[in-house]
Design a protein around this motif. Structure first.
Motif, short mmCIF file in Angstrom:
data_model
loop_
_atom_site.label_atom_id
_atom_site.label_comp_id
_atom_site.label_asym_id
_atom_site.label_seq_id
_atom_site.Cartn_x
_atom_site.Cartn_y
_atom_site.Cartn_z
N GLY A 3 0.70 -1.34 0.14
CA GLY A 3 -0.08 -0.36 0.26
C GLY A 3 0.86 1.35 -0.19
N MET A 4 1.85 1.58 -0.26
CA MET A 4 3.00 2.80 -0.05
C MET A 4 2.54 3.16 -1.57
SD MET A 4 6.24 1.08 0.62
CE MET A 4 7.62 2.47 1.17
N LYS A 5 2.37 4.61 -1.23
CA LYS A 5 2.39 5.54 -2.59
C LYS A 5 3.25 5.38 -2.99
CE LYS A 5 -1.06 7.51 -1.30
NZ LYS A 5 -2.20 9.41 -0.20
N SER A 6 3.69 5.63 -4.53
CA SER A 6 5.43 6.18 -5.37
C SER A 6 6.33 7.33 -4.17
CB SER A 6 5.16 6.08 -6.72
OG SER A 6 4.46 7.50 -7.04
N THR A 7 5.50 8.21 -3.94
CA THR A 7 6.09 9.04 -3.13
C THR A 7 6.41 8.18 -2.08
OG1 THR A 7 3.81 10.26 -2.23
CG2 THR A 7 5.10 11.05 -4.49
N GLN A 8 6.15 7.51 -1.42
CA GLN A 8 6.49 6.91 0.26
C GLN A 8 8.07 6.45 0.29
OE1 GLN A 8 2.34 5.83 0.39
NE2 GLN A 8 2.15 6.84 2.32
N LYS A 9 8.06 6.13 1.20
CA LYS A 9 9.64 4.86 1.53
C LYS A 9 9.77 4.76 2.97
CE LYS A 9 12.39 7.82 -1.85
NZ LYS A 9 13.30 8.11 -2.66
N GLY A 10 10.73 3.79 2.95
CA GLY A 10 10.43 3.20 3.88
C GLY A 10 11.20 2.10 4.38
N VAL A 11 11.28 0.94 5.40
CA VAL A 11 11.68 0.04 5.57
C VAL A 11 10.22 -0.47 6.48
CG1 VAL A 11 14.21 0.08 5.54
CG2 VAL A 11 12.64 0.46 7.71
N ARG A 12 10.19 -2.46 6.05
CA ARG A 12 9.30 -3.00 6.68
C ARG A 12 9.31 -3.88 8.27
NH1 ARG A 12 8.49 -8.81 6.40
NH2 ARG A 12 6.20 -9.07 6.54
N ILE A 13 8.60 -3.58 9.06
CA ILE A 13 9.04 -3.90 9.95
C ILE A 13 8.49 -5.58 10.19
CG2 ILE A 13 8.86 -4.30 12.56
CD1 ILE A 13 7.82 -0.87 12.34
N ARG A 14 9.81 -6.03 10.09
CA ARG A 14 9.48 -8.28 10.02
C ARG A 14 9.15 -8.35 12.44
NH1 ARG A 14 13.96 -11.11 9.89
NH2 ARG A 14 15.45 -10.11 10.30
N ARG A 15 10.29 -7.54 12.47
CA ARG A 15 9.53 -8.45 14.21
C ARG A 15 9.90 -7.14 14.75
NH1 ARG A 15 12.15 -14.09 15.74
NH2 ARG A 15 14.43 -12.85 15.52
N VAL A 16 8.76 -7.44 16.28
CA VAL A 16 8.86 -6.72 17.42
C VAL A 16 9.80 -7.32 18.32
CG1 VAL A 16 8.54 -5.03 18.81
CG2 VAL A 16 7.32 -4.72 16.21
N GLU A 17 10.52 -6.56 19.55
CA GLU A 17 11.47 -7.43 20.73
C GLU A 17 10.11 -6.96 21.67
OE1 GLU A 17 13.97 -8.58 21.28
OE2 GLU A 17 15.79 -7.57 20.09
N PRO A 18 9.52 -8.24 22.28
CA PRO A 18 8.90 -8.64 23.00
C PRO A 18 8.99 -8.16 24.21
CG PRO A 18 9.28 -10.85 21.75
CD PRO A 18 9.88 -10.11 21.31
N THR A 19 10.52 -7.51 24.63
CA THR A 19 10.30 -6.68 25.64
C THR A 19 10.83 -5.42 25.34
OG1 THR A 19 12.90 -7.81 25.16
CG2 THR A 19 11.61 -9.01 26.71
N ALA A 20 10.30 -4.97 24.35
CA ALA A 20 10.83 -3.56 23.56
C ALA A 20 9.45 -2.45 23.89
CB ALA A 20 11.36 -3.09 22.22
N PRO A 21 9.29 -1.49 24.62
CA PRO A 21 7.88 -1.27 24.47
C PRO A 21 7.29 -0.71 23.06
CG PRO A 21 9.89 0.37 25.99
CD PRO A 21 10.76 -0.69 25.10
N ALA A 22 8.16 -0.66 22.21
CA ALA A 22 7.44 -0.24 21.07
C ALA A 22 6.77 -1.83 20.58
CB ALA A 22 8.53 -0.83 19.66
N PHE A 23 6.74 -2.48 21.62
CA PHE A 23 6.01 -3.93 21.09
C PHE A 23 4.37 -4.13 21.33
CE2 PHE A 23 3.95 -7.79 23.03
CZ PHE A 23 4.15 -8.65 21.15
N ALA A 24 4.09 -3.01 22.39
CA ALA A 24 2.91 -2.06 22.47
C ALA A 24 1.96 -1.35 20.87
CB ALA A 24 2.31 -1.63 23.93
N GLN A 25 2.98 -0.65 20.73
CA GLN A 25 2.25 0.39 19.33
C GLN A 25 2.83 0.09 17.78
OE1 GLN A 25 5.00 2.83 21.49
NE2 GLN A 25 3.67 4.96 21.37
N LEU A 26 4.11 -0.47 17.46
CA LEU A 26 4.14 -1.58 16.55
C LEU A 26 4.03 -2.64 16.27
CD1 LEU A 26 8.46 0.37 16.35
CD2 LEU A 26 5.29 1.39 15.43
N ARG A 27 3.61 -3.47 14.86
CA ARG A 27 3.34 -4.52 14.45
C ARG A 27 4.21 -4.76 13.05
NH1 ARG A 27 -3.42 -3.60 14.01
NH2 ARG A 27 -3.49 -2.05 15.86
#
Length: 466
Positions: A226-250
């Motif tokens: 679903g990325m537009k031609s103007t959008q860039k970034g990297v795909r998140i493969r996994r999130v560390e269960p012990t990291a705070p990001a686990f509650a927000q990123l998927r």
């Protein structure tokens, strides 16, 4: 140059094969340099497992006892001080310069092998990028130079043409296809270490975002997500269960920016004019406990989150940070927790090839599910009548005890000590089991300990809990 000192260290390393004792002590020489605040910087690996540290100034015949204030394992920097006022007389501390540019001249000063007096080698900056720090098992900003860095140079400063320190020599690449490739720790990393110590009166480390990611260079992959031609970034493969990001990123979120700086499809961000660098550099500039604003794309919609950054909790730790190894012995069966130093002790410097595949898989790919999770193994079996038939079990993971999953070594020791069942049943990897009669096994332990001159059935940290 007079601020460059020679560092003498006596090391006493832990013995992972016999964790109730330490190895024979040995000595090493390295380099260091004096900075403001009556402090000396050197490499962490130069004073690792130190018993005694001494420093000697250029042209002096006196060695002064030094105290280790902080050891930064990830960045391979250690901070020392000397209590004797005489050491600080007539000394001008080193001043730090900015990050050098490509082709800038550098001079490495230190005390490498081949002589006792100070040595000077010159070269130029060949490359600046996120580099693998061998001792720290991390990736931080590093500067590659073509000046010779040999054993003993570790911890010595690298100066620019204005006499300012632009880095600390810490490793070199030894390969049949490579010549004169040395690495220095640049000033941004040094400044992070010093600031961290000043803020916390201790070293707290470099934080992580807590994700594994995949490049998004394939146009079909970008379109499917679903990325537009103007959008860039990297795909998140996994999130560390012990990291705070686990509650927000998927998984499959697209990470598009970090702290307002756009991330390219190859995971790089703008660095300096004409240069790009891995976005992990932005994360490493932050301090543990700080917050970062990230922008992601999820199901075609942009979202922003404020995420706390914390230190990396590895399932298999890269260091034990000066602590003695933990162990637990029952009926001659020695249980231990796996770490990288443990694997290196058992299988040598090529442990990442020679260690059992299942342990390597855990090391490289598994994530901690909780803050206290450890990889517990049967380290070895001290042969006795009680454990006949089990003597060939070596470095095999303990998965469960009496059908209860084992979280860590303390958990296992507590379960065994409090067990009143008639049998002790250990479930191991590869569907192996070890079964012992409870009363007989516990009664046999003291005699086995006495036979092998082992002072206690468990390490001190487990005694406190049990």
């Amino acid at each position: 140059m007079d601020a460059v000192v020679k560092v003498f260290c006596v090391h006493t390393e832990p013995n992972f094969s016999l964790p109730w004792q330490r190895k024979r002590q040995f000595s090493s020489n390295s380099s260091g340099f004096i900075i403001k605040g009556r402090r000396v910087l050197t490499n962490a690996h130069s004073v690792e497992h130190h018993t005694q540290v001494k420093v000697k100034k250029r042209g002096s015949d006196t060695k002064y006892l030094a105290t280790v204030l902080a050891i930064g394992t990830e960045c391979d920097i250690a901070m020392l001080t000397v209590s004797n006022d005489e050491f600080w007389e007539d000394v001008t501390p080193v001043n730090f310069g900015s990050l050098p540019r490509l082709q800038d001249g550098v001079t490495v000063v230190g005390y490498p092998i081949g002589g006792d007096t100070i040595s000077v080698t010159s070269g130029v900056v060949s490359r600046i990028e996120v580099t693998s720090y061998v001792h720290g098992a991390t990736e931080l900003l590093g500067v590659q130079i073509d000046a010779a860095i040999n054993a003993g140079n570790s911890g010595g400063p690298a100066f620019n043409d204005r006499g300012e320190c632009v880095g600390i020599a810490f490793q070199s690449l030894k390969h049949e296809d490579a010549e004169n490739i040395g690495y220095v720790i640049p000033t941004p990393v040094i400044d992070h270490f010093i600031t961290d110590y000043v803020r916390n009166n201790d070293y707290t480390g470099f934080p992580i975002l807590g994700i594994e990611w995949q490049k998004m260079e394939n146009p079909d992959l970008r379109k499917a997500l679903g990325m537009k031609s103007t959008q860039k970034g990297v795909r998140i493969r996994r999130v560390e269960p012990t990291a705070p990001a686990f509650a927000q990123l998927r998984a499959s979120d697209i990470l598009m920016s970090f702290d307002g700086i756009d991330i390219a499809n190859d995971g790089t961000v703008p660095f300096r004019h004409g240069e790009r660098i891995g976005f992990s550099y932005l994360v490493s500039k932050k301090y543990s406990g700080e917050c970062a604003k990230v922008k992601i794309l999820r199901d075609g919609k942009s979202k922003e989150f404020d995420i706390d950054l914390v230190n990396h909790k590895r399932l298999v730790p890269a260091h034990i940070k000066g602590k003695p190894p933990s162990y637990y012995i029952l009926a001659g069966i020695v249980f231990a927790a796996i770490s990288v130093p443990y694997l290196r002790s058992e299988y040598g410097k090529d442990y990442d090839y020679d260690a059992p595949v299942k342990l390597l898989d855990k090391l490289l790919h598994s994530m901690s599910q909780s803050e206290d999770e450890q990889l517990v193994v049967v380290s070895q079996v001290l042969v006795a009548d009680i454990n006949i038939g089990y003597e060939d079990i070596v470095n095999t993971q303990v998965v469960a005890f009496n059908d209860t999953p084992v979280r860590n070594l303390k958990h296992l020791a507590n379960l065994v000590e409090k067990c009143t069942d008639p049998f002790l049943r250990f479930g191991l990897d590869y569907q192996q089991i070890v079964i012992l009669e409870t009363q007989t096994a516990k009664a046999a332990t003291p005699e086995i300990l006495a036979t092998h001159c082992i002072p206690s059935a468990m390490s001190h940290d487990l005694k406190v809990e049990c």
